[in-house]
Scaffold this motif. Structure first.
Motif, PDB file in Angstrom:
ATOM      1  N   LEU A  30       0.811  -1.213   0.000  1.00 38.78           N
ATOM      2  CA  LEU A  30       0.000   0.000   0.000  1.00 38.78           C
ATOM      3  C   LEU A  30       0.847   1.266   0.000  1.00 38.78           C
ATOM      4  O   LEU A  30       0.561   2.228  -0.711  1.00 38.78           O
ATOM      5  N   PHE A  31       1.919   1.265   0.814  1.00 39.96           N
ATOM      6  CA  PHE A  31       2.717   2.482   0.995  1.00 39.96           C
ATOM      7  C   PHE A  31       4.073   2.426   0.294  1.00 39.96           C
ATOM      8  O   PHE A  31       4.816   3.406   0.310  1.00 39.96           O
ATOM      9  N   GLY A  32       4.409   1.271  -0.292  1.00 35.93           N
ATOM     10  CA  GLY A  32       5.683   1.162  -0.970  1.00 35.93           C
ATOM     11  C   GLY A  32       6.821   0.729  -0.085  1.00 35.93           C
ATOM     12  O   GLY A  32       7.887   0.347  -0.563  1.00 35.93           O
ATOM     13  N   ARG A  33       6.650   0.788   1.227  1.00 34.74           N
ATOM     14  CA  ARG A  33       7.657   0.329   2.175  1.00 34.74           C
ATOM     15  C   ARG A  33       6.975   0.027   3.510  1.00 34.74           C
ATOM     16  O   ARG A  33       5.934   0.619   3.815  1.00 34.74           O
ATOM     17  N   PRO A  34       7.534  -0.877   4.315  1.00 42.69           N
ATOM     18  CA  PRO A  34       6.925  -1.200   5.615  1.00 42.69           C
ATOM     19  C   PRO A  34       7.331  -0.194   6.689  1.00 42.69           C
ATOM     20  O   PRO A  34       8.461  -0.193   7.170  1.00 42.69           O
ATOM     21  N   TRP A  35       6.420   0.692   7.047  1.00 46.06           N
ATOM     22  CA  TRP A  35       6.724   1.670   8.091  1.00 46.06           C
ATOM     23  C   TRP A  35       6.841   0.989   9.457  1.00 46.06           C
ATOM     24  O   TRP A  35       7.661   1.368  10.283  1.00 46.06           O
ATOM     25  N   LEU A  36       5.996   0.013   9.709  1.00 48.73           N
ATOM     26  CA  LEU A  36       6.081  -0.790  10.930  1.00 48.73           C
ATOM     27  C   LEU A  36       6.391  -2.226  10.534  1.00 48.73           C
ATOM     28  O   LEU A  36       5.668  -2.832   9.758  1.00 48.73           O
ATOM     29  N   GLU A  37       7.462  -2.773  11.074  1.00 49.55           N
ATOM     30  CA  GLU A  37       7.861  -4.133  10.735  1.00 49.55           C
ATOM     31  C   GLU A  37       6.865  -5.148  11.281  1.00 49.55           C
ATOM     32  O   GLU A  37       6.147  -4.869  12.260  1.00 49.55           O
ATOM     33  N   PRO A  38       6.797  -6.342  10.682  1.00 47.48           N
ATOM     34  CA  PRO A  38       5.920  -7.389  11.218  1.00 47.48           C
ATOM     35  C   PRO A  38       6.177  -7.695  12.691  1.00 47.48           C
ATOM     36  O   PRO A  38       5.257  -8.037  13.425  1.00 47.48           O
ATOM     37  N   LEU A  39       7.442  -7.548  13.128  1.00 44.65           N
ATOM     38  CA  LEU A  39       7.741  -7.802  14.534  1.00 44.65           C
ATOM     39  C   LEU A  39       6.982  -6.835  15.439  1.00 44.65           C
ATOM     40  O   LEU A  39       6.445  -7.227  16.485  1.00 44.65           O
ATOM     41  N   VAL A  40       6.931  -5.571  15.049  1.00 40.85           N
ATOM     42  CA  VAL A  40       6.181  -4.579  15.829  1.00 40.85           C
ATOM     43  C   VAL A  40       4.682  -4.840  15.705  1.00 40.85           C
ATOM     44  O   VAL A  40       3.943  -4.779  16.689  1.00 40.85           O
ATOM     45  N   LEU A  41       4.243  -5.144  14.486  1.00 42.29           N
ATOM     46  CA  LEU A  41       2.821  -5.433  14.279  1.00 42.29           C
ATOM     47  C   LEU A  41       2.383  -6.652  15.091  1.00 42.29           C
ATOM     48  O   LEU A  41       1.257  -6.704  15.595  1.00 42.29           O
ATOM     49  N   ALA A  42       3.292  -7.640  15.239  1.00 38.14           N
ATOM     50  CA  ALA A  42       2.950  -8.856  15.983  1.00 38.14           C
ATOM     51  C   ALA A  42       2.668  -8.551  17.441  1.00 38.14           C
ATOM     52  O   ALA A  42       1.705  -9.061  18.019  1.00 38.14           O
ATOM     53  N   ILE A  43       3.504  -7.713  18.040  1.00 37.45           N
ATOM     54  CA  ILE A  43       3.293  -7.421  19.451  1.00 37.45           C
ATOM     55  C   ILE A  43       2.047  -6.563  19.651  1.00 37.45           C
ATOM     56  O   ILE A  43       1.299  -6.738  20.617  1.00 37.45           O
ATOM     57  N   LEU A  44       1.772  -5.651  18.703  1.00 32.76           N
ATOM     58  CA  LEU A  44       0.555  -4.840  18.792  1.00 32.76           C
ATOM     59  C   LEU A  44      -0.689  -5.694  18.583  1.00 32.76           C
ATOM     60  O   LEU A  44      -1.670  -5.582  19.329  1.00 32.76           O
ATOM     61  N   LEU A  45      -0.647  -6.567  17.571  1.00 31.72           N
ATOM     62  CA  LEU A  45      -1.787  -7.438  17.298  1.00 31.72           C
ATOM     63  C   LEU A  45      -2.006  -8.414  18.446  1.00 31.72           C
ATOM     64  O   LEU A  45      -3.152  -8.688  18.834  1.00 31.72           O
ATOM     65  N   GLY A  46      -0.920  -8.942  19.009  1.00 32.17           N
ATOM     66  CA  GLY A  46      -1.041  -9.829  20.156  1.00 32.17           C
ATOM     67  C   GLY A  46      -1.695  -9.146  21.338  1.00 32.17           C
ATOM     68  O   GLY A  46      -2.533  -9.733  22.038  1.00 32.17           O
ATOM     69  N   MET A  47      -1.344  -7.886  21.560  1.00 27.49           N
ATOM     70  CA  MET A  47      -1.955  -7.126  22.656  1.00 27.49           C
ATOM     71  C   MET A  47      -3.449  -6.931  22.423  1.00 27.49           C
ATOM     72  O   MET A  47      -4.252  -7.027  23.354  1.00 27.49           O
ATOM     73  N   VAL A  48      -3.814  -6.654  21.169  1.00 18.53           N
ATOM     74  CA  VAL A  48      -5.239  -6.472  20.850  1.00 18.53           C
ATOM     75  C   VAL A  48      -6.012  -7.763  21.099  1.00 18.53           C
ATOM     76  O   VAL A  48      -7.065  -7.769  21.752  1.00 18.53           O
ATOM     77  N   VAL A  49      -5.477  -8.880  20.584  1.00 20.07           N
ATOM     78  CA  VAL A  49      -6.144 -10.170  20.755  1.00 20.07           C
ATOM     79  C   VAL A  49      -6.216 -10.552  22.236  1.00 20.07           C
ATOM     80  O   VAL A  49      -7.261 -10.975  22.737  1.00 20.07           O
ATOM     81  N   GLY A  50      -5.114 -10.380  22.950  1.00 15.46           N
ATOM     82  CA  GLY A  50      -5.065 -10.769  24.346  1.00 15.46           C
ATOM     83  C   GLY A  50      -5.984  -9.973  25.231  1.00 15.46           C
ATOM     84  O   GLY A  50      -6.414 -10.459  26.295  1.00 15.46           O
ATOM     85  N   SER A 286      15.602 -16.422  12.211  1.00 13.57           N
ATOM     86  CA  SER A 286      15.630 -15.637  13.449  1.00 13.57           C
ATOM     87  C   SER A 286      14.515 -14.596  13.460  1.00 13.57           C
ATOM     88  O   SER A 286      13.836 -14.402  14.479  1.00 13.57           O
ATOM     89  N   LYS A 287      14.324 -13.937  12.319  1.00  9.93           N
ATOM     90  CA  LYS A 287      13.284 -12.906  12.247  1.00  9.93           C
ATOM     91  C   LYS A 287      11.900 -13.514  12.412  1.00  9.93           C
ATOM     92  O   LYS A 287      11.034 -12.953  13.107  1.00  9.93           O
ATOM     93  N   GLN A 288      11.665 -14.676  11.796  1.00 15.92           N
ATOM     94  CA  GLN A 288      10.359 -15.328  11.917  1.00 15.92           C
ATOM     95  C   GLN A 288      10.099 -15.791  13.348  1.00 15.92           C
ATOM     96  O   GLN A 288       8.983 -15.621  13.872  1.00 15.92           O
ATOM     97  N   LEU A 289      11.121 -16.373  13.981  1.00 19.30           N
ATOM     98  CA  LEU A 289      10.965 -16.801  15.373  1.00 19.30           C
ATOM     99  C   LEU A 289      10.753 -15.595  16.294  1.00 19.30           C
ATOM    100  O   LEU A 289       9.971 -15.669  17.260  1.00 19.30           O
ATOM    101  N   SER A 290      11.449 -14.499  16.004  1.00 19.47           N
ATOM    102  CA  SER A 290      11.269 -13.285  16.803  1.00 19.47           C
ATOM    103  C   SER A 290       9.838 -12.763  16.683  1.00 19.47           C
ATOM    104  O   SER A 290       9.259 -12.279  17.656  1.00 19.47           O
ATOM    105  N   THR A 291       9.271 -12.865  15.493  1.00 19.83           N
ATOM    106  CA  THR A 291       7.890 -12.410  15.288  1.00 19.83           C
ATOM    107  C   THR A 291       6.925 -13.258  16.109  1.00 19.83           C
ATOM    108  O   THR A 291       5.991 -12.725  16.734  1.00 19.83           O
TER     109      THR A 291
END
Length: 335
Positions: A30-50, A286-291
């Motif tokens: 959508l934006f041409g580049r990832p402003w927020l990495e999946p790692l950051v999105l994962a922790i935010l999404l996890g907080m929402v779900v939790g 490593s990046k996938q496990l970190s996510t």
């Protein structure tokens, strides 16, 4: 522990991580580049779900396993991506500047966080994230100093958001202060929070600026190894009052297995025992496990526990970003 008992929580963490990765892909499209990495999105999404859903008790063992053991493995594998070749490519003078900026930033950001009322663990997480390599540094430092889920979540989420603002604002420095592109590239590499954001900030000025900024940033990343070893030595000083080692006034040597593995893999990469292709593969794993680990951390965080610390964390992160910019600019002027 019976592995079957871990399955519900691990699967939930993996599902949240997959959703975060898909959101990251959509963001990039959508934006041409990832402003927020999946790692950051994962922790935010996890907080929402939790917080939106009452998770079953059966998921807790797997969530804890993902947040701790999976993260330890991810940190260990991260060592395979670090090599001193970036340092050799930069030359001694510029690398000395990088070391001084990183050391000054670590100390000053930590003191700023403490002065604003943050605990020592949270202050160190923010300092490491801003001074070295963003989310990876926070993830690597967290288990060494015994950081809580809430502290890791606050450090990653709020510092990353400040990092996005920095990426948007920093390119205007070229026009506002008349810097040439090499200086701007070095300034970007010394200042910006995470590697993808360095690329985003340098991208408007061409591939040469991206290459130099990334090289400077990777040299900051190399400092993660010495920092983890130092914090492993000082780990008892970050313990809570009343816990073993707290307040003893002495630093005891504590080297978790994943820090030893991290150092060995970094040495293997530097000597060439780990090829570039294998290093890239291990880095991806490593990046996938970190996510997955960040998704698990988010699932265990409650918004109520973040409410009190959030303003202080955001202010510390903003001041840290400004401090990195000032230190980098002063370094360039001195050179």
């Amino acid at each position: 522990m019976n592995p079957l008992k871990l399955l519900p929580g691990v699967l939930l963490s993996v599902l949240v991580a997959l959703a975060a990765s898909l959101l990251g892909d959509a963001e990039a499209a959508l934006f041409g580049r990832p402003w927020l990495e999946p790692l950051v999105l994962a922790i935010l999404l996890g907080m929402v779900v939790g917080n939106a859903v009452k998770l079953p008790d059966s998921a807790e063992p797997g969530i804890q396993f993902s947040a701790k053991t999976v993260l330890d493995i991810a940190v260990a594998l991260l060592g395979a991506t670090l090599s001193w070749s970036a340092v050799r490519a930069l030359g001694g003078e510029l690398f000395l500047i990088i070391v001084l900026v990183v050391m000054a930033a670590l100390g000053l950001v930590f003191l700023i966080g403490r002065a604003l009322g943050l605990g020592p663990r949270l202050a160190m997480l923010i300092a490491a994230g801003n001074a070295i390599c963003g989310n990876s540094a926070i993830a690597a430092v967290a288990p060494i100093i015994g950081a809580k889920r809430e502290e890791v979540a606050a450090a990653i989420a709020l510092t990353a958001l400040i990092g996005v603002v920095t990426v948007i604002v920093l390119p205007f420095a070229v026009f506002g202060f008349g810097q040439d592109l090499p200086d701007y590239a070095v300034l970007t590499g010394l200042t910006v929070y995470a590697v993808p954001q360095v690329v985003a900030a340098a991208a408007p000025f061409g591939t040469a600026a991206i290459a130099l900024a990334t090289l400077v940033k990777l040299s900051r990343v190399v400092m993660l190894g010495p920092l983890t070893l130092l914090l492993a030595l000082l780990a008892p000083r970050f313990a809570e009052e009343g816990t073993p080692g707290a307040g003893s006034g002495r630093a005891k040597l504590y080297l978790p297995w994943f820090i030893i593995a991290f150092a060995l893999l970094a040495a293997a990469r530097t000597t060439g025992w780990i090829s570039g292709d294998l290093a890239a593969t291990l880095g991806t794993i490593s990046k996938q496990l970190s996510t997955v680990a960040m998704a698990a951390l988010g699932l265990g965080v409650r918004f109520s526990s973040l409410r009190k610390a959030a303003p202080k964390v955001a202010l510390t992160s903003a001041l840290a970003a400004a401090l990195m910019l000032v230190l980098a600019a002063l370094s360039l002027l001195l050179v």
